[in-house]
Design a protein around this motif. Structure first.
Motif, PDB file in Angstrom:
ATOM      1  N   ASN A 206       0.786  -1.146   0.018  1.00  0.00           N
ATOM      2  CA  ASN A 206       0.041  -0.086  -0.031  1.00  0.00           C
ATOM      3  C   ASN A 206       0.703   1.255  -0.119  1.00  0.00           C
ATOM      4  O   ASN A 206       0.749   2.018  -0.992  1.00  0.00           O
ATOM      5  N   ASP A 207       1.515   1.550   1.089  1.00  0.00           N
ATOM      6  CA  ASP A 207       2.366   2.957   1.163  1.00  0.00           C
ATOM      7  C   ASP A 207       3.612   2.770   1.634  1.00  0.00           C
ATOM      8  O   ASP A 207       4.169   3.686   2.415  1.00  0.00           O
ATOM      9  N   GLN A 208       4.553   1.871   0.879  1.00  0.00           N
ATOM     10  CA  GLN A 208       5.721   1.763   1.439  1.00  0.00           C
ATOM     11  C   GLN A 208       6.459   3.125   1.080  1.00  0.00           C
ATOM     12  O   GLN A 208       7.448   3.338   1.631  1.00  0.00           O
ATOM     13  N   LEU A 209       6.158   3.809  -0.238  1.00  0.00           N
ATOM     14  CA  LEU A 209       6.983   4.776  -0.736  1.00  0.00           C
ATOM     15  C   LEU A 209       6.941   5.967   0.335  1.00  0.00           C
ATOM     16  O   LEU A 209       8.147   6.569   0.419  1.00  0.00           O
ATOM     17  N   GLY A 210       6.027   6.365   0.752  1.00  0.00           N
ATOM     18  CA  GLY A 210       5.932   7.350   1.786  1.00  0.00           C
ATOM     19  C   GLY A 210       6.676   7.345   2.836  1.00  0.00           C
ATOM     20  O   GLY A 210       7.422   8.216   3.431  1.00  0.00           O
ATOM     21  N   GLU A 211       6.664   6.014   3.458  1.00  0.00           N
ATOM     22  CA  GLU A 211       7.575   5.539   4.501  1.00  0.00           C
ATOM     23  C   GLU A 211       9.070   5.494   4.338  1.00  0.00           C
ATOM     24  O   GLU A 211       9.723   6.272   5.024  1.00  0.00           O
ATOM     25  N   LEU A 212       9.254   5.437   2.922  1.00  0.00           N
ATOM     26  CA  LEU A 212      10.762   5.345   2.390  1.00  0.00           C
ATOM     27  C   LEU A 212      11.317   6.560   2.659  1.00  0.00           C
ATOM     28  O   LEU A 212      12.506   6.975   2.864  1.00  0.00           O
ATOM     29  N   VAL A 213      10.431   7.573   2.077  1.00  0.00           N
ATOM     30  CA  VAL A 213      10.754   8.989   1.856  1.00  0.00           C
ATOM     31  C   VAL A 213      11.088   9.557   3.402  1.00  0.00           C
ATOM     32  O   VAL A 213      11.825  10.173   3.503  1.00  0.00           O
ATOM     33  N   GLU A 214      10.114   9.383   4.243  1.00  0.00           N
ATOM     34  CA  GLU A 214       9.872   9.847   5.487  1.00  0.00           C
ATOM     35  C   GLU A 214      11.240   9.538   6.260  1.00  0.00           C
ATOM     36  O   GLU A 214      11.764  10.126   7.176  1.00  0.00           O
ATOM     37  N   ARG A 215      11.720   8.201   5.989  1.00  0.00           N
ATOM     38  CA  ARG A 215      13.107   7.621   6.553  1.00  0.00           C
ATOM     39  C   ARG A 215      14.206   8.094   6.172  1.00  0.00           C
ATOM     40  O   ARG A 215      15.369   7.630   6.802  1.00  0.00           O
ATOM     41  N   GLY A 216      14.105   8.618   5.064  1.00  0.00           N
ATOM     42  CA  GLY A 216      15.236   9.086   4.292  1.00  0.00           C
ATOM     43  C   GLY A 216      15.937   7.963   3.475  1.00  0.00           C
ATOM     44  O   GLY A 216      17.235   8.282   2.967  1.00  0.00           O
ATOM     45  N   GLU A 217      15.330   7.047   3.191  1.00  0.00           N
ATOM     46  CA  GLU A 217      15.665   6.031   2.322  1.00  0.00           C
ATOM     47  C   GLU A 217      15.574   6.243   1.039  1.00  0.00           C
ATOM     48  O   GLU A 217      16.415   5.574  -0.049  1.00  0.00           O
ATOM     49  N   TYR A 218      14.652   7.111   0.630  1.00  0.00           N
ATOM     50  CA  TYR A 218      14.641   7.429  -0.893  1.00  0.00           C
ATOM     51  C   TYR A 218      14.606   8.959  -0.878  1.00  0.00           C
ATOM     52  O   TYR A 218      13.788   9.681  -0.371  1.00  0.00           O
ATOM     53  N   PHE A 219      15.906   9.634  -1.565  1.00  0.00           N
ATOM     54  CA  PHE A 219      15.959  10.929  -1.363  1.00  0.00           C
ATOM     55  C   PHE A 219      15.877  11.623  -2.792  1.00  0.00           C
ATOM     56  O   PHE A 219      16.314  12.870  -2.697  1.00  0.00           O
ATOM     57  N   SER A 220      15.329  11.248  -3.866  1.00  0.00           N
ATOM     58  CA  SER A 220      15.269  11.838  -4.919  1.00  0.00           C
ATOM     59  C   SER A 220      14.074  12.853  -5.185  1.00  0.00           C
ATOM     60  O   SER A 220      13.212  12.985  -4.089  1.00  0.00           O
ATOM     61  N   ASP A 221      14.218  13.799  -5.949  1.00  0.00           N
ATOM     62  CA  ASP A 221      13.297  14.952  -5.788  1.00  0.00           C
ATOM     63  C   ASP A 221      11.961  14.852  -6.259  1.00  0.00           C
ATOM     64  O   ASP A 221      11.604  13.566  -6.866  1.00  0.00           O
ATOM     65  N   GLU A 222      11.164  15.543  -6.108  1.00  0.00           N
ATOM     66  CA  GLU A 222       9.594  15.421  -6.465  1.00  0.00           C
ATOM     67  C   GLU A 222       9.420  15.197  -7.878  1.00  0.00           C
ATOM     68  O   GLU A 222       8.472  14.268  -8.206  1.00  0.00           O
ATOM     69  N   LYS A 223      10.179  15.520  -8.774  1.00  0.00           N
ATOM     70  CA  LYS A 223       9.791  14.902 -10.165  1.00  0.00           C
ATOM     71  C   LYS A 223       9.735  13.425 -10.130  1.00  0.00           C
ATOM     72  O   LYS A 223       9.121  12.693 -11.020  1.00  0.00           O
ATOM     73  N   TYR A 224      10.629  12.805  -9.888  1.00  0.00           N
ATOM     74  CA  TYR A 224      10.966  11.281  -9.733  1.00  0.00           C
ATOM     75  C   TYR A 224       9.732  10.620  -9.001  1.00  0.00           C
ATOM     76  O   TYR A 224       9.200   9.335  -9.370  1.00  0.00           O
ATOM     77  N   LEU A 225       9.295  11.161  -7.662  1.00  0.00           N
ATOM     78  CA  LEU A 225       8.423  10.686  -6.820  1.00  0.00           C
ATOM     79  C   LEU A 225       6.960  10.762  -7.790  1.00  0.00           C
ATOM     80  O   LEU A 225       6.275   9.695  -7.761  1.00  0.00           O
ATOM     81  N   LYS A 226       6.704  12.097  -8.639  1.00  0.00           N
ATOM     82  CA  LYS A 226       5.552  12.175  -9.370  1.00  0.00           C
ATOM     83  C   LYS A 226       5.764  11.038 -10.355  1.00  0.00           C
ATOM     84  O   LYS A 226       4.608  10.178 -10.599  1.00  0.00           O
ATOM     85  N   ASP A 227       6.838  10.891 -11.068  1.00  0.00           N
ATOM     86  CA  ASP A 227       6.877   9.738 -12.161  1.00  0.00           C
ATOM     87  C   ASP A 227       6.682   8.543 -11.614  1.00  0.00           C
ATOM     88  O   ASP A 227       6.135   7.534 -12.275  1.00  0.00           O
ATOM     89  N   ILE A 228       7.178   8.019 -10.587  1.00  0.00           N
ATOM     90  CA  ILE A 228       6.961   6.586  -9.902  1.00  0.00           C
ATOM     91  C   ILE A 228       5.360   6.662  -9.710  1.00  0.00           C
ATOM     92  O   ILE A 228       4.956   5.444  -9.949  1.00  0.00           O
ATOM     93  N   ILE A 229       4.989   7.391  -8.881  1.00  0.00           N
ATOM     94  CA  ILE A 229       3.406   7.193  -8.508  1.00  0.00           C
ATOM     95  C   ILE A 229       2.514   7.183  -9.683  1.00  0.00           C
ATOM     96  O   ILE A 229       1.465   6.431  -9.755  1.00  0.00           O
ATOM     97  N   GLU A 230       2.707   7.972 -10.459  1.00  0.00           N
ATOM     98  CA  GLU A 230       1.900   7.755 -11.767  1.00  0.00           C
ATOM     99  C   GLU A 230       2.057   6.488 -12.690  1.00  0.00           C
ATOM    100  O   GLU A 230       1.171   6.047 -13.152  1.00  0.00           O
TER     101      GLU A 230
END
Length: 370
Positions: free
Chosen positions: A333-357
């Motif tokens: 369900n929501d691993q990506l948000g947790e990875l970002v908050e823990r600092g394990e995924y640090f790419s910028d917003e452009k890549y987050l948008k691309d991954i989610i879409e």
């Protein structure tokens, strides 16, 4: 119940996940390529008598959960009314946390697709409703129903099925029919297979025995199934279908209950008897023949998820993105948000948008060619 139920955030567990969902996922179309809705009920816009009938009439996953809690069969598949059945189900619902109860359906090659056709012609139906091609009844040569099914498929294809070669010819006719409708997906249930090399003569002999209702050895069954998957994969590649393999189902575990109630009524289980190597040998043979279609592997046993993921990666050829890939379970369900908050995924917003879409819509649309 908390406010999350009404804000659409029931499965969002952190602020980052919530922000990403509302920014990029919320407005995307929903692509549900593996559900068990019935085309006739959708076309006829069936009105269920109550919530009990809608939830419990066909869902054997819920039936299994009810049996687990000792609920009598009369409240599951028996003659009790759906109001009473629903109350029984509602009583156990608080204890089902973490247990996925889902729907899933596909069409047999002999299906006329009558109601799919009617929906396609009906301009009032705004949702695009497709189907998947599921040839399981031709795959399980050991089933007692195999001889009768050969006659059913023969009639649907408009040709006589007298041997394995003509069986594949009939299946190709039906696959082409599904393709004309717009289908680009196959669905293959593999309860068990151990790769067994074969010759064309051996497969023809096995088919003849199966069509006559004769008992087959395990070696013969595996030979037939190995040949069947190879030949069907060739057709999937020819018609640009994605091959989905559901691996590791222990069918009809409770024989007594299956005799009383029927197949696919809640008595199938997870199994680990199909080895990663056997599936790998199928993919390898298809690669050698240059007939490997786009493929999704769904191991039902969670202990086999990582081994099959590694296997899939070994058959990606650089020509098609994710040519062979793992079918992710429905509980992600929501691993990506947790990875970002823990600092394990640090790419910028452009890549987050691309991954989610991509996850929510674009990847599946492109992969299936819709």
């Amino acid at each position: 119940m908390g406010s999350k139920c009404f804000s659409g955030e029931l499965l969002l567990t952190n602020p980052t996940g919530s922000r990403l969902y509302h920014s990029y996922a919320e407005g995307l179309p929903i692509v549900d390529y593996h559900c068990h809705l019935e085309a006739r009920e959708i076309y006829e816009n069936r009105e269920f008598k109550d919530l009990g009938e809608m939830w419990l009439a066909h869902d054997h996953y819920k039936w299994r959960a009810m049996r687990t809690f000792g609920i009598s069969e009369e409240y599951i598949t028996g003659k009790k009314g759906y109001h009473e059945k629903y109350l029984k189900f509602a009583r156990i619902m608080p204890y089902l946390v973490g247990n996925p109860l889902l729907l899933s359906t596909t069409e047999d090659p002999a299906d006329s697709l009558e109601y799919h056709m009617k929906m396609k012609e009906n301009t009032a139906v705004k949702t695009r409703i497709l189907t998947a091609f599921r040839p399981d009844r031709a795959f399980y040569c050991e089933w007692k129903t195999f001889p009768d099914y050969m006659r059913i498929l023969s009639k649907a294809a408009g040709q006589e099925i007298s041997d394995f070669s003509s069986l594949m010819g009939a299946l190709e006719k039906r696959l082409a029919f599904f393709a004309e409708f717009g289908t680009t997906v196959s669905d293959n249930g593999i309860a068990h297979i151990a790769w067994e090399d074969y010759t064309a003569a051996q497969v023809e002999d096995i088919f003849r025995k199966a069509a006559a209702g004769e008992r087959l050895s395990r070696e013969a069954i595996n030979r037939y199934k190995s040949a069947f998957l190879i030949e069907m994969a060739k057709l999937y590649k020819k018609y640009n279908f994605v091959m989905q393999l559901h691996i590791g189902t222990y069918l009809d575990a409770n024989h007594r209950k299956v005799r009383e109630i029927g197949q696919s009524t809640g008595f199938d289980c997870v199994d680990d008897s199909t080895a990663v190597k056997s599936v790998g040998q199928i993919l390898d043979r298809l690669t050698e023949l240059d007939h490997l279609p786009k493929t999704i592997l769904y191991p039902l046993n969670p202990a086999q998820m990582e081994p099959f993921a590694v296997l899939a990666a070994g058959f990606c050829d650089g020509m098609v993105r994710g040519k062979v890939q793992l079918g992710a379970p429905w509980w992600f369900n929501d691993q990506l948000g947790e990875l970002v908050e823990r600092g394990e995924y640090f790419s910028d917003e452009k890549y987050l948008k691309d991954i989610i879409e991509g996850i929510c819509y674009r990847n599946v649309k492109e992969y299936f060619g819709w």
